[in-house]
Each structure stands twice: as structure tokens, then as C-alpha cells.
Design a protein around this motif. Structure first.
Motif, PDB file in Angstrom:
ATOM      1  N   MET A 154       0.845  -1.169   0.000  1.00  0.00           N
ATOM      2  CA  MET A 154       0.000   0.000   0.000  1.00  0.00           C
ATOM      3  C   MET A 154       0.896   1.239   0.000  1.00  0.00           C
ATOM      4  O   MET A 154       1.912   1.289   0.687  1.00  0.00           O
ATOM      5  N   ILE A 155       0.512   2.211  -0.775  1.00  0.00           N
ATOM      6  CA  ILE A 155       1.292   3.440  -0.904  1.00  0.00           C
ATOM      7  C   ILE A 155       0.412   4.617  -0.511  1.00  0.00           C
ATOM      8  O   ILE A 155      -0.751   4.689  -0.897  1.00  0.00           O
ATOM      9  N   ALA A 156       0.977   5.550   0.230  1.00  0.00           N
ATOM     10  CA  ALA A 156       0.236   6.745   0.641  1.00  0.00           C
ATOM     11  C   ALA A 156       0.840   7.973  -0.037  1.00  0.00           C
ATOM     12  O   ALA A 156       2.051   8.085  -0.167  1.00  0.00           O
ATOM     13  N   PHE A 157      -0.024   8.855  -0.497  1.00  0.00           N
ATOM     14  CA  PHE A 157       0.392  10.108  -1.114  1.00  0.00           C
ATOM     15  C   PHE A 157      -0.218  11.264  -0.330  1.00  0.00           C
ATOM     16  O   PHE A 157      -1.316  11.134   0.221  1.00  0.00           O
ATOM     17  N   ASP A 158       0.482  12.390  -0.333  1.00  0.00           N
ATOM     18  CA  ASP A 158      -0.146  13.579   0.250  1.00  0.00           C
ATOM     19  C   ASP A 158      -1.251  14.025  -0.705  1.00  0.00           C
ATOM     20  O   ASP A 158      -1.289  13.613  -1.874  1.00  0.00           O
ATOM     21  N   ASP A 159      -2.172  14.821  -0.220  1.00  0.00           N
ATOM     22  CA  ASP A 159      -3.356  15.204  -0.999  1.00  0.00           C
ATOM     23  C   ASP A 159      -3.007  15.887  -2.319  1.00  0.00           C
ATOM     24  O   ASP A 159      -3.611  15.600  -3.358  1.00  0.00           O
ATOM     25  N   ASP A 160      -2.025  16.770  -2.294  1.00  0.00           N
ATOM     26  CA  ASP A 160      -1.649  17.501  -3.508  1.00  0.00           C
ATOM     27  C   ASP A 160      -1.111  16.546  -4.576  1.00  0.00           C
ATOM     28  O   ASP A 160      -1.495  16.626  -5.745  1.00  0.00           O
ATOM     29  N   THR A 161      -0.219  15.647  -4.186  1.00  0.00           N
ATOM     30  CA  THR A 161       0.349  14.683  -5.128  1.00  0.00           C
ATOM     31  C   THR A 161      -0.742  13.777  -5.689  1.00  0.00           C
ATOM     32  O   THR A 161      -0.790  13.521  -6.895  1.00  0.00           O
ATOM     33  N   PHE A 162      -1.629  13.306  -4.825  1.00  0.00           N
ATOM     34  CA  PHE A 162      -2.705  12.425  -5.279  1.00  0.00           C
ATOM     35  C   PHE A 162      -3.623  13.135  -6.271  1.00  0.00           C
ATOM     36  O   PHE A 162      -4.009  12.557  -7.298  1.00  0.00           O
ATOM     37  N   ASP A 163      -3.928  14.401  -6.007  1.00  0.00           N
ATOM     38  CA  ASP A 163      -4.759  15.174  -6.937  1.00  0.00           C
ATOM     39  C   ASP A 163      -4.079  15.309  -8.299  1.00  0.00           C
ATOM     40  O   ASP A 163      -4.720  15.185  -9.347  1.00  0.00           O
ATOM     41  N   LYS A 164      -2.777  15.552  -8.288  1.00  0.00           N
ATOM     42  CA  LYS A 164      -2.028  15.691  -9.540  1.00  0.00           C
ATOM     43  C   LYS A 164      -1.977  14.367 -10.295  1.00  0.00           C
ATOM     44  O   LYS A 164      -2.084  14.338 -11.525  1.00  0.00           O
ATOM     45  N   LEU A 165      -1.832  13.276  -9.569  1.00  0.00           N
ATOM     46  CA  LEU A 165      -1.821  11.966 -10.221  1.00  0.00           C
ATOM     47  C   LEU A 165      -3.191  11.643 -10.823  1.00  0.00           C
ATOM     48  O   LEU A 165      -3.276  11.103 -11.933  1.00  0.00           O
TER      49      LEU A 165
END
Length: 73
Positions: free
Chosen positions: A1-12
Motif C-alpha cells: 500500500m502506498i500513501a500520497f499527500d493530498d496535492d500529489t494524489f490530486d495531480k496523479l
């Protein structure tokens, strides 16, 4: 499982929408690029190519026939 910060996840997610790709497809591409960068074969084809390059000796390299092109004078 991988976690991203909100900004990175939105960009992805946006990148996925722009490219019509899933997050899994983006991750597959990213990890394949990372493996290639470090010289690790990504699939069987890459592994066989790398293996063939390692087993090739200088004698085999010079045994290849050369082109018999003649220059006109």
C-alpha cells in the motif's frame, strides 16, 4: 500500500484523466522506469536481452562477417 499527500494524489488523478489511464497504469509505468534506470530487467524480453549481452565475448563479436563493400576509384 502506498500513501500520497493530498496535492500529489490530486495531480496523479488529473494526469490519469488527461492520459485516460488508471492510477495503476501510472504506477506500473513509473516503477518500470525506475527499474530501467537502475539496470534491472522489467520483463522477460529485457532479461533475455541483458543475459545475451553479458554472455557475448569479444571473440564472438569479431567473428561476425563484415560487409564486403568496395570503394570505387
Amino acid at each position: 500500500m502506498i500513501a500520497f499527500d493530498d496535492d500529489t494524489f490530486d495531480k496523479l488523478r488529473q494526469l490519469g484523466r488527461d492520459r485516460m489511464a488508471t492510477l495503476q497504469e501510472l504506477a506500473d509505468e513509473a516503477f518500470a522506469d525506475l527499474l530501467r534506470k537502475h539496470g534491472i530487467p522489467v520483463d522477460l524480453k529485457d532479461a533475455l536481452r541483458k543475459s545475451a549481452a553479458l554472455t557475448k565475448t569479444p571473440a564472438q563479436d569479431s567473428a561476425r562477417p563484415r560487409s564486403s563493400r568496395q570503394t570505387k576509384s
